[in-house]
Scaffold this active site. Structure first.
Site, mmCIF file in Angstrom:
data_model
loop_
_atom_site.group_PDB
_atom_site.id
_atom_site.type_symbol
_atom_site.label_atom_id
_atom_site.label_comp_id
_atom_site.label_asym_id
_atom_site.label_seq_id
_atom_site.Cartn_x
_atom_site.Cartn_y
_atom_site.Cartn_z
ATOM 1 N N SER A 277 0.324 2.694 7.578
ATOM 2 C CA SER A 277 0.590 4.032 8.089
ATOM 3 C C SER A 277 -0.691 4.820 8.298
ATOM 4 O O SER A 277 -0.682 5.894 8.869
ATOM 5 C CB SER A 277 1.481 4.786 7.107
ATOM 6 O OG SER A 277 0.780 4.961 5.892
ATOM 7 N N ASN B 162 0.822 -1.198 0.000
ATOM 8 C CA ASN B 162 0.000 0.000 0.000
ATOM 9 C C ASN B 162 0.865 1.260 0.000
ATOM 10 O O ASN B 162 1.000 1.929 -1.030
ATOM 11 C CB ASN B 162 -0.937 -0.028 1.215
ATOM 12 C CG ASN B 162 -2.027 1.008 1.120
ATOM 13 O OD1 ASN B 162 -1.904 1.985 0.398
ATOM 14 N ND2 ASN B 162 -3.104 0.797 1.840
ATOM 15 N N ASP B 163 1.458 1.570 1.109
ATOM 16 C CA ASP B 163 2.191 2.831 1.224
ATOM 17 C C ASP B 163 3.358 2.929 0.237
ATOM 18 O O ASP B 163 3.686 4.014 -0.225
ATOM 19 C CB ASP B 163 2.721 3.008 2.648
ATOM 20 C CG ASP B 163 1.586 3.111 3.654
ATOM 21 O OD1 ASP B 163 0.556 3.695 3.293
ATOM 22 O OD2 ASP B 163 1.739 2.602 4.771
ATOM 23 N N VAL B 164 3.967 1.790 -0.085
ATOM 24 C CA VAL B 164 5.163 1.838 -0.923
ATOM 25 C C VAL B 164 4.847 2.124 -2.384
ATOM 26 O O VAL B 164 5.747 2.303 -3.192
ATOM 27 C CB VAL B 164 5.982 0.527 -0.832
ATOM 28 C CG1 VAL B 164 6.469 0.322 0.588
ATOM 29 C CG2 VAL B 164 5.187 -0.664 -1.305
ATOM 30 N N VAL B 165 3.550 2.146 -2.750
ATOM 31 C CA VAL B 165 3.190 2.496 -4.123
ATOM 32 C C VAL B 165 2.304 3.735 -4.149
ATOM 33 O O VAL B 165 1.694 4.054 -5.149
ATOM 34 C CB VAL B 165 2.453 1.336 -4.836
ATOM 35 C CG1 VAL B 165 3.401 0.183 -5.078
ATOM 36 C CG2 VAL B 165 1.246 0.866 -4.049
#
Lengths: 452, 97
Positions: A419, A378-381
């Site tokens: 996050s 999720n957060d990494v993209v």
């Protein structure tokens, strides 16, 4: 003889760590280090003027047995919190050594007393902090605790611990109430320092505590005049510090920022006005899209590992490859719960090295990819890391999955990531949502592709 | 006893060694390495044993017991977990490529 075996242990530790720095020799490395540990432990039984052997062996059996059992049983996905707890135990042990020495109060010189107190402080903080980190990652403690003036209170607790530590250093008797208060304050500080830190930053914190434990061990090593502890502890202390920096860099968050700002609690509102809607896709359409693509890049995240989907995903990839599709895995440096964690999980599923790419290697390839399959990440993209300076993750290097021609996001539900930040990627025109448990979805995809 | 500047020299050299050993590690090994270094500071067991072995009062014995127990957990747990992780790297090497 004892000194000789300690020397051998220290050499074996360093060589072991050295061997662990390459995938080919890594396994030998831990065996070497293990041998060193065994030699040093056995030699210690012959230390002069020792008693309490019965109790000692009992303690080793209990602690070692429990750790053996849990270590063998734990799932690969839960590895980070296990490292946290074992690390915390080491810190606690260092603090316990200091406590015993302080109770005895027989220090050869003032400098040893000072070192013992500092080691006790660091060890206690590492102990209680690691336990909180464990509780958070294990899901026993979900929220970040934030209240106004928290940093001031933390500072006061820390200052009080130091004052009592100084009191111990100067007073004639080191035992008694002051000692008790000192340890209580140090433990409390470890807890309070870790409480406000969000789960996403935990790996950095665990790594930091790892380094701290190393230092505490080294300090207690000076107190006991034990060279093996000094060397091993210092090596871990400096290596751990470097590792912490590397991790923080991968997340583009300075260490001070990690420690002193409650992450995930402050953000969340920034991306509310992303516009657009999430569009769903079902498994058969998704399977068709990928089966007739030229190039598919898979972005796995922790969610995939939780769903135990990595084996199925790899099976799906092999089917795609049979159809002439190029499949690559893109790994963000902090995919999983800490750097390298995802590589371990994919290795467990049998994915060969040459299909796994780092962020720098793969990012240029996304525009040529027909489909980016995001599973459990999720957060990494999240493209807001590139575009929105207000976002808490702004500036973090991300995988440019949004630049692929089509993006398929496999996701359990509509919630936000670890996050707590809304992901703008999901609202893009080229993005499609495929809801469901990772393993179920992977199963469906496999069946659909087989039917084509 | 190791005192004064000798201690300082040991400390400095060991610190550089740790830095150098880690500096060349590829990202994929960060997790096992963190686990591995976690195991290495399990050497605290040796110190805990000495502290406990020289304990005289009940209070000292009790704290010493806790220390040895925790230290043994650190050492054994660290080893088992690291070994399991690295085991997979080996098997995937054989199967892959």
């Amino acid at each position: 003889m004892i000194q000789l075996s300690y020397f051998a242990a220290a050499v074996l530790f360093i060589l072991g760590l050295k061997r662990m720095s390459s995938p080919v020799t890594a396994r030998g490395g831990i065996v070497w280090a293990g041998a060193g540990m065994l030699v040093a432990t056995i030699a210690t039984f012959f230390w002069p003027d020792m008693h309490n052997f019965g109790l000692m062996i009992l303690a080793i059996a209990i602690g070692g047995g429990a750790a053996w059992y849990t270590g063998k049983k734990v799932a690969m996905t839960d590895m980070p919190q296990m490292i946290a707890i074992y690390n915390g135990m080491g810190g606690g042990a260092a603090a316990a050594i200091a406590a015993v020495e302080l109770l005895k109060g027989e220090f050869q010189s003032q400098s040893f007393l000072v070192l013992a107190v500092i080691g006790a402080l660091i060890g206690s903080v590492a102990f209680s902090g690691s336990m909180v980190a464990f509780a958070k990652l294990q899901g026993l403690m979900k929220k970040s605790f934030l209240f106004p003036g928290q940093q001031k209170i933390n500072l006061i607790v820390f200052a009080a611990a130091i004052v009592y530590g100084a009191l111990l250093m100067t007073s004639d008797s080191t035992g008694g109430l002051a000692l008790f208060i000192f340890f209580a304050l140090a433990l409390a500080f470890g807890i309070m320092m870790t409480l406000p830190i969000g789960g996403a930053d935990m790996p950095v914190v665990i790594s930091l505590y790892n380094a701290l434990t190393g230092l505490a061990v080294a300090f207690e090593g000076f107190v006991l005049g034990n060279a093996a502890m000094i060397i091993a502890g210092t090596v871990v202390g400096s290596a751990g510090t470097l590792l912490t920096q590397l991790m923080a860099k991968a997340m583009n968050r300075p260490i001070s920022n990690v420690l002193f700002s409650g992450f995930g609690a402050s953000g969340g509102e920034a991306a509310a006005d992303t516009g657009g809607t999430m569009k769903e896709v079902d498994a058969s359409d998704a399977a068709v899209m990928m089966a007739f693509a030229n190039k598919v890049i898979i972005v796995p995240g922790y969610g995939m590992a939780v769903a135990q989907a990595q084996h199925k995903i790899w099976e799906f990839c092999k089917l795609l490859e049979d159809k002439g599709v190029t499949v690559k895995f893109a790994i963000h440096p902090v995919a999983g719960r800490m750097p390298g964690h995802m590589n371990v999980l994919l290795a467990e599923a049998g994915v060969p090295y040459d299909k796994i790419y780092d962020l720098e290697e793969i990012n240029g390839e996304f525009p040529q990819a027909d489909v980016a399959l995001i599973i459990g990440a999720n957060d990494v993209v999240n493209p807001v890391a590139r575009t929105d300076p207000n976002s808490p993750i702004y500036g973090m290097p991300i995988l440019d999955a949004d630049k692929a021609k089509n993006v398929i996001v496999v996701k359990r539900g509509r919630g936000t990531g670890f996050s707590g930040i809304e992901n703008a990627l999901f609202y893009l025109d080229n993005a499609r949502m495929l809801y469901g448990d990772g393993q179920e979805v992977a199963n469906k995809l496999i069946q659909e592709v087989k039917q084509l | 006893m190791i005192e004064g500047f000798t201690a300082l020299y040991i400390f400095m050299l060991a610190a550089f060694t740790g830095y150098e050993v880690i500096a060349r590690v590829p990202v994929i090994l960060h997790t096992p390495l963190m686990s591995g270094s976690n195991f290495v500071h399990g050497i605290v067991l040796v110190g805990a044993m000495v502290a406990m072995g020289q304990a005289d009062s009940d209070m000292e014995r009790f704290i010493g017991f806790l220390g040895v127990m925790l230290a043994a957990g650190n050492a054994v747990g660290g080893y088992v977990v690291t070994e399991r992780m690295l085991e997979m790297f080996k098997s995937s090497k054989g199967a892959g490529k």
